[in-house]
Scaffold this active site. Structure first.
Site, PDB file in Angstrom:
ATOM      1  N   CYS A 217       0.847  -1.185   0.000  1.00  0.00           N
ATOM      2  CA  CYS A 217       0.000   0.000   0.000  1.00  0.00           C
ATOM      3  C   CYS A 217       0.889   1.243   0.000  1.00  0.00           C
ATOM      4  O   CYS A 217       1.922   1.292   0.649  1.00  0.00           O
ATOM      5  CB  CYS A 217      -0.946   0.104   1.179  1.00  0.00           C
ATOM      6  SG  CYS A 217      -2.132  -1.231   1.263  1.00  0.00           S
TER       7      CYS A 217
ATOM      8  N   ARG B 139       4.053  -0.398  -4.765  1.00  0.00           N
ATOM      9  CA  ARG B 139       3.782  -0.880  -3.420  1.00  0.00           C
ATOM     10  C   ARG B 139       2.491  -1.703  -3.334  1.00  0.00           C
ATOM     11  O   ARG B 139       2.226  -2.354  -2.315  1.00  0.00           O
ATOM     12  CB  ARG B 139       3.676   0.295  -2.442  1.00  0.00           C
ATOM     13  CG  ARG B 139       4.915   1.128  -2.359  1.00  0.00           C
ATOM     14  CD  ARG B 139       4.745   2.238  -1.366  1.00  0.00           C
ATOM     15  NE  ARG B 139       4.610   1.732  -0.018  1.00  0.00           N
ATOM     16  CZ  ARG B 139       5.620   1.428   0.772  1.00  0.00           C
ATOM     17  NH1 ARG B 139       6.847   1.592   0.356  1.00  0.00           N
ATOM     18  NH2 ARG B 139       5.413   0.961   1.987  1.00  0.00           N
TER      19      ARG B 139
ATOM     20  N   TRP C 268      -2.765  -2.817  -1.679  1.00  0.00           N
ATOM     21  CA  TRP C 268      -2.519  -4.254  -1.808  1.00  0.00           C
ATOM     22  C   TRP C 268      -3.405  -4.894  -0.751  1.00  0.00           C
ATOM     23  O   TRP C 268      -3.175  -4.749   0.444  1.00  0.00           O
ATOM     24  CB  TRP C 268      -1.048  -4.568  -1.548  1.00  0.00           C
ATOM     25  CG  TRP C 268      -0.692  -5.994  -1.839  1.00  0.00           C
ATOM     26  CD1 TRP C 268      -0.319  -6.523  -3.043  1.00  0.00           C
ATOM     27  CD2 TRP C 268      -0.658  -7.087  -0.902  1.00  0.00           C
ATOM     28  NE1 TRP C 268      -0.072  -7.863  -2.913  1.00  0.00           N
ATOM     29  CE2 TRP C 268      -0.269  -8.247  -1.617  1.00  0.00           C
ATOM     30  CE3 TRP C 268      -0.933  -7.193   0.452  1.00  0.00           C
ATOM     31  CZ2 TRP C 268      -0.141  -9.482  -1.014  1.00  0.00           C
ATOM     32  CZ3 TRP C 268      -0.807  -8.439   1.057  1.00  0.00           C
ATOM     33  CH2 TRP C 268      -0.415  -9.569   0.325  1.00  0.00           C
TER      34      TRP C 268
ATOM     35  N   ASN D  17      -1.729   2.431   5.529  1.00  0.00           N
ATOM     36  CA  ASN D  17      -0.855   1.346   5.089  1.00  0.00           C
ATOM     37  C   ASN D  17      -0.470   0.576   6.335  1.00  0.00           C
ATOM     38  O   ASN D  17       0.068   1.160   7.279  1.00  0.00           O
ATOM     39  CB  ASN D  17       0.394   1.937   4.404  1.00  0.00           C
ATOM     40  CG  ASN D  17       1.469   0.891   4.164  1.00  0.00           C
ATOM     41  OD1 ASN D  17       1.160  -0.284   4.009  1.00  0.00           O
ATOM     42  ND2 ASN D  17       2.712   1.316   4.139  1.00  0.00           N
ATOM     43  N   GLY D  18      -0.750  -0.723   6.359  1.00  0.00           N
ATOM     44  CA  GLY D  18      -0.445  -1.538   7.536  1.00  0.00           C
ATOM     45  C   GLY D  18      -1.626  -2.441   7.838  1.00  0.00           C
ATOM     46  O   GLY D  18      -2.471  -2.672   6.973  1.00  0.00           O
TER      47      GLY D  18
ATOM     48  N   GLU E 254      17.048 -18.621  -7.187  1.00  0.00           N
ATOM     49  CA  GLU E 254      16.716 -17.257  -7.582  1.00  0.00           C
ATOM     50  C   GLU E 254      16.186 -17.228  -9.023  1.00  0.00           C
ATOM     51  O   GLU E 254      15.205 -16.540  -9.327  1.00  0.00           O
ATOM     52  CB  GLU E 254      17.944 -16.352  -7.424  1.00  0.00           C
ATOM     53  CG  GLU E 254      17.763 -14.925  -7.887  1.00  0.00           C
ATOM     54  CD  GLU E 254      16.633 -14.163  -7.177  1.00  0.00           C
ATOM     55  OE1 GLU E 254      16.084 -14.671  -6.204  1.00  0.00           O
ATOM     56  OE2 GLU E 254      16.306 -13.051  -7.635  1.00  0.00           O
TER      57      GLU E 254
ATOM     58  N   LYS F  61      12.483 -15.846 -10.018  1.00  0.00           N
ATOM     59  CA  LYS F  61      12.322 -14.750 -10.985  1.00  0.00           C
ATOM     60  C   LYS F  61      11.357 -15.161 -12.092  1.00  0.00           C
ATOM     61  O   LYS F  61      10.468 -14.420 -12.470  1.00  0.00           O
ATOM     62  CB  LYS F  61      13.655 -14.414 -11.652  1.00  0.00           C
ATOM     63  CG  LYS F  61      14.611 -13.421 -11.159  1.00  0.00           C
ATOM     64  CD  LYS F  61      14.280 -12.048 -10.866  1.00  0.00           C
ATOM     65  CE  LYS F  61      13.499 -11.855  -9.608  1.00  0.00           C
ATOM     66  NZ  LYS F  61      14.246 -11.547  -8.414  1.00  0.00           N
TER      67      LYS F  61
ATOM     68  N   GLU G 203       7.735 -15.601 -10.809  1.00  0.00           N
ATOM     69  CA  GLU G 203       7.213 -14.338 -10.283  1.00  0.00           C
ATOM     70  C   GLU G 203       6.685 -13.430 -11.398  1.00  0.00           C
ATOM     71  O   GLU G 203       5.621 -12.838 -11.265  1.00  0.00           O
ATOM     72  CB  GLU G 203       8.343 -13.633  -9.522  1.00  0.00           C
ATOM     73  CG  GLU G 203       7.980 -12.310  -8.894  1.00  0.00           C
ATOM     74  CD  GLU G 203       9.150 -11.686  -8.142  1.00  0.00           C
ATOM     75  OE1 GLU G 203      10.314 -12.043  -8.411  1.00  0.00           O
ATOM     76  OE2 GLU G 203       8.898 -10.818  -7.299  1.00  0.00           O
TER      77      GLU G 203
ATOM     78  N   HIS H  42      15.377 -38.227  -6.624  1.00  0.00           N
ATOM     79  CA  HIS H  42      14.698 -38.703  -5.407  1.00  0.00           C
ATOM     80  C   HIS H  42      13.210 -38.385  -5.443  1.00  0.00           C
ATOM     81  O   HIS H  42      12.549 -38.355  -4.413  1.00  0.00           O
ATOM     82  CB  HIS H  42      15.373 -38.121  -4.168  1.00  0.00           C
ATOM     83  CG  HIS H  42      16.778 -38.593  -4.017  1.00  0.00           C
ATOM     84  ND1 HIS H  42      17.105 -39.869  -3.614  1.00  0.00           N
ATOM     85  CD2 HIS H  42      17.957 -37.980  -4.297  1.00  0.00           C
ATOM     86  CE1 HIS H  42      18.418 -40.016  -3.614  1.00  0.00           C
ATOM     87  NE2 HIS H  42      18.965 -38.878  -4.040  1.00  0.00           N
TER      88      HIS H  42
ATOM     89  N   LYS I 237       5.830  -4.617  -3.868  1.00  0.00           N
ATOM     90  CA  LYS I 237       7.284  -4.511  -3.735  1.00  0.00           C
ATOM     91  C   LYS I 237       7.757  -4.721  -2.300  1.00  0.00           C
ATOM     92  O   LYS I 237       8.784  -5.343  -2.065  1.00  0.00           O
ATOM     93  CB  LYS I 237       7.718  -3.130  -4.239  1.00  0.00           C
ATOM     94  CG  LYS I 237       9.217  -2.881  -4.200  1.00  0.00           C
ATOM     95  CD  LYS I 237       9.931  -3.652  -5.281  1.00  0.00           C
ATOM     96  CE  LYS I 237      11.428  -3.416  -5.264  1.00  0.00           C
ATOM     97  NZ  LYS I 237      12.129  -4.491  -5.991  1.00  0.00           N
TER      98      LYS I 237
HETATM   99  O1  M6R Z   1      12.370  -5.844   0.620  1.00  0.00           O
HETATM  100  P1  M6R Z   1      12.882  -7.222   0.885  1.00  0.00           P
HETATM  101  O2  M6R Z   1      14.230  -7.446   0.285  1.00  0.00           O
HETATM  102  O3  M6R Z   1      12.875  -7.573   2.355  1.00  0.00           O
HETATM  103  O4  M6R Z   1      11.870  -8.185   0.174  1.00  0.00           O
HETATM  104  C1  M6R Z   1      11.995  -9.576   0.284  1.00  0.00           C
HETATM  105  C2  M6R Z   1      11.167 -10.279  -0.764  1.00  0.00           C
HETATM  106  O5  M6R Z   1       9.814  -9.930  -0.630  1.00  0.00           O
HETATM  107  C3  M6R Z   1      11.636  -9.955  -2.171  1.00  0.00           C
HETATM  108  O6  M6R Z   1      12.972 -10.303  -2.372  1.00  0.00           O
HETATM  109  C4  M6R Z   1      10.768 -10.678  -3.223  1.00  0.00           C
HETATM  110  O7  M6R Z   1      10.977 -12.055  -3.121  1.00  0.00           O
HETATM  111  C5  M6R Z   1      11.082 -10.161  -4.613  1.00  0.00           C
HETATM  112  N1  M6R Z   1       9.874  -9.686  -5.221  1.00  0.00           N
HETATM  113  C6  M6R Z   1      11.661 -11.157  -5.527  1.00  0.00           C
HETATM  114  O8  M6R Z   1      11.944 -10.609  -6.772  1.00  0.00           O
END
Ligand code: M6R
Length: 613
Positions: free
Chosen positions: A2, A27, A74, A100-101, A487, A491, A494, A510, A608
């Site tokens: 948010c 956000r 969000w 926000n929260g 990773e 990516k 995501e 396995h 984000k």
């Molecule tokens: O702001 P942060 O680094 O704490 O966020 C952690 C994860 O939410 C963040 O890395 C998320 O997995 C990314 N969107 C991945 O690309």
């Protein structure tokens, strides 16, 4: 999670609010809304969907209002539908709130309010706040009220001071009261909030990105504080209502550039910014004459190092464990932040707990910091946002200097985080008397190695075309390659919604190998030369079952791998290869998402920064 903005000044509020929301859309982008205050009444526009949906209705209002608040959401409580979009108004429409929260005790408060006849218009936790603000000004109806009606002896600040102690959870709030049109209130507890002072008025925002060009001073509101903004001033109060003084930081919009600079997407731009992000971050560790040093004091010889984070930052920690243990020979434990405090971690005095976070706001990581501190460990934050909650909660901070990252999928912050963990491992290795001159030299040259890896885009794009239609993909690798595989897989899923999983290459047989069919894409990471024969054998196991293998290896090793296509990378120090091999993986994900027509910078359901548990 948010974004909130607010403005009070002498310019028209709606274009400023809309611009601010656009900058904060990373956000959260389920729904958006704004409330403008004019002639003692609120004019509210709310829409499900993206911020852009607000443009027409806001223009249609053509309001002369010079005060307003706005929000991009969000969803946590209630669907991402118009009734749940912020701002939320009190039943008498005298109070408007953006939040926000999470209000954790919203259900109880709502039940209390409903019991005295308050009708709610949304399913959100937030709505209890304007409803409470309305009630506290009325005699006797609510526990905390023993005061006269608003506008007589009761100011908006007094109302807020009464309501905040009733709330549990986290909040960054922007609040307007229709009866007091020259005041914008704000308050914060566990969610970020900034006040900007500009030539044309005062601003409120969740992030610097939302500030207009005239803003030249910024105040960060910290937990428990309240701000009262007028057209040309701000006064801060502590939770007891006593005025406090705060120091402003100088701010220049130009240094916070958040445009795409000619790229189609922020993510693609940020991929290219990685050499610079890593160079700037590493500059922090090397003096002008190239001598390595750490800018913070850390415990000497920690008993154990804990590496704690979420998502991609967790993958950084996975890589960090391999590097730290091999280089510094200190036992490391890696933990997902959301699990950390529920696993009764055997963390104690003498341990170093490292928390990695781009935003510095991630609720689970922040809670893990508090858990580690309460158990006596020394806490170190690796954060990209200075002054963020995690930065403030940790005993020491090593910054990543990646600059503002806008795309939800992290790239340049990830690379900057990796470089800090290498530097940390180097520090502890040196302390233990294990000099590592080759690694140190390679670390200084890491930006160039990353730059060279960007030239793999053509092959990454070719592979993207081969796999874009697939339903599933698998990433395999051993040791550091496995951390990079995790990773790469995150990516890909995501941003492209192509389902993928990452496995240690030797683990596939396995169980998961039963999922390999004719044509299943397998992305095999084989940059770890020590383990190349082993990974090559694992590749043969999947090609024998019909998989199409796309391999990533260092130059000269292509022929050892039975693959349909190979991305070859110039080798750097083996412990630094994760920083190099992640580049083609980012490019691969980017192009798969592009081919599949996905919203690359704002993947569905994500935000984000994740400020809820
Ligand atoms: O702001 P942060 O680094 O704490 O966020 C952690 C994860 O939410 C963040 O890395 C998320 O997995 C990314 N969107 C991945 O690309």
């Amino acid at each position: 999670m948010c974004g909130i903005v607010g403005y009070i000044g002498d310019s028209k509020a709606s274009p400023l609010l809309l611009e601010g929301l656009r900058a904060l859309e990373y956000r959260g982008y389920d729904s958006a809304g704004a409330a403008l205050l004019l002639d003692g009444a609120f004019h509210t526009v709310r829409r499900a969907g993206r911020v852009e949906q607000l443009k027409e209705p806001l223009n249609a209002l053509n309001s002369k209002a010079t005060i307003g608040i706005a929000h991009t959401r969000w969803a946590t409580h209630g669907a991402p539908a118009e009734p749940n979009a912020h701002p939320h108004l009190s039943a008498d429409e005298r109070w408007a709130v953006v939040h926000n929260g999470i209000i954790e005790n919203a259900d109880e408060l709502r039940a209390d309010l409903e019991a005295i006849g308050v009708a709610f218009a949304s399913e959100t936790d937030t709505e209890v706040i304007p409803q409470l603000l309305e009630r506290v000004g009325m005699d006797g109806d609510f526990e905390c009220a023993a005061l006269e009606n608003l506008g007589e002896q009761y100011t908006p600040l007094e109302a807020l001071l009464d309501v905040l102690p009733l709330l549990k959870g986290s909040w960054a709030l922007g609040i307007l009261c229709a009866d007091v049109p020259d005041t914008l209130l704000c308050a914060c507890q566990g969610s970020p909030l900034l006040v900007g002072e500009g030539e044309n008025g005062m601003y409120l925002a969740s992030d610097y990105a939302a500030f207009a060009e005239d803003v030249h001073k910024v105040y960060r509101i910290i937990d428990g504080e309240i701000g009262v903004l007028t057209q040309n001033s701000v006064t801060f109060y502590n939770p007891a209502g006593q005025e406090i003084s705060k120091t402003a930081e100088q701010f220049s919009r130009k240094e916070q550039s958040s445009d795409k600079g000619g790229y189609a997407h922020f993510m693609r731009k940020e991929i290219d910014e990685q050499p610079l992000a890593v160079r700037r971050t590493l500059a922090h560790f090397f003096s002008d004459d190239g001598v390595f040093r750490l800018s913070v004091e850390l415990p000497v010889k920690p008993r154990k190092i804990w590496l704690v984070a979420c998502g991609s930052a967790y993958h950084v920690c996975m890589t960090g464990k391999y590097v730290m243990e091999e280089l510094a020979r200190i036992p490391c434990e890696v933990a997902v932040a959301s699990e950390f405090r529920y696993q009764y971690p055997l963390i104690t005095q003498g341990d170093l707990a490292v928390f990695v976070s781009q935003s510095g706001e991630t609720a689970d990581t922040l809670a893990a910091v508090r858990e580690a501190s309460s158990r006596g460990a020394f806490t170190l934050g690796i954060v990209n946002v200075p002054g963020s909650a995690i930065a403030r909660a940790c005993g020491a901070v090593l910054p990543t200097l990646a600059g503002m990252e806008i795309a939800v999928a992290t790239t340049k912050a990830y690379s900057a985080q990796l470089s800090v963990l290498y530097a940390l491992a180097l520090h502890f290795a040196k302390e233990a008397g294990h000099e590592a001159p080759e690694l140190e030299k390679a670390l200084r040259q890491l930006p160039e190695a990353i730059q060279a890896a960007l030239s793999t885009e053509e092959t990454a794009q070719f592979i993207a075309e081969q796999i874009a239609d697939a339903e599933h993909a698998y990433f395999i690798g051993r040791n550091l390659d496995y951390a990079a595989a995790l990773e790469g897989s995150l990516k890909l899923k995501e941003i492209s919604y192509l389902h993928s999983e990452a496995y240690p290459a030797g683990e596939l047989k396995h169980g998961t190998i039963s999922l390999i069919e004719a044509g299943t894409p397998v992305i095999a990471l084989a940059c770890n030369e020590r383990l190349l024969p082993k990974t090559a054998a694992n590749i043969r196991e999947v090609t024998a079952r019909g998989a199409r293998v796309f391999a990533v290896c260092t130059n000269g090793n292509e022929d050892h791998l039975d693959a349909d296509a190979v991305i070859s990378l110039a080798a750097t120090h083996p412990l630094l290869m994760p920083s190099v091999e992640v580049i083609p993986l980012q490019l691969l994900s980017y192009h798969v998402a592009r081919i599949r027509g996905c919203d690359i910078d704002k993947p569905k359901n994500l935000a984000k920064s994740v400020t809820v548990e």
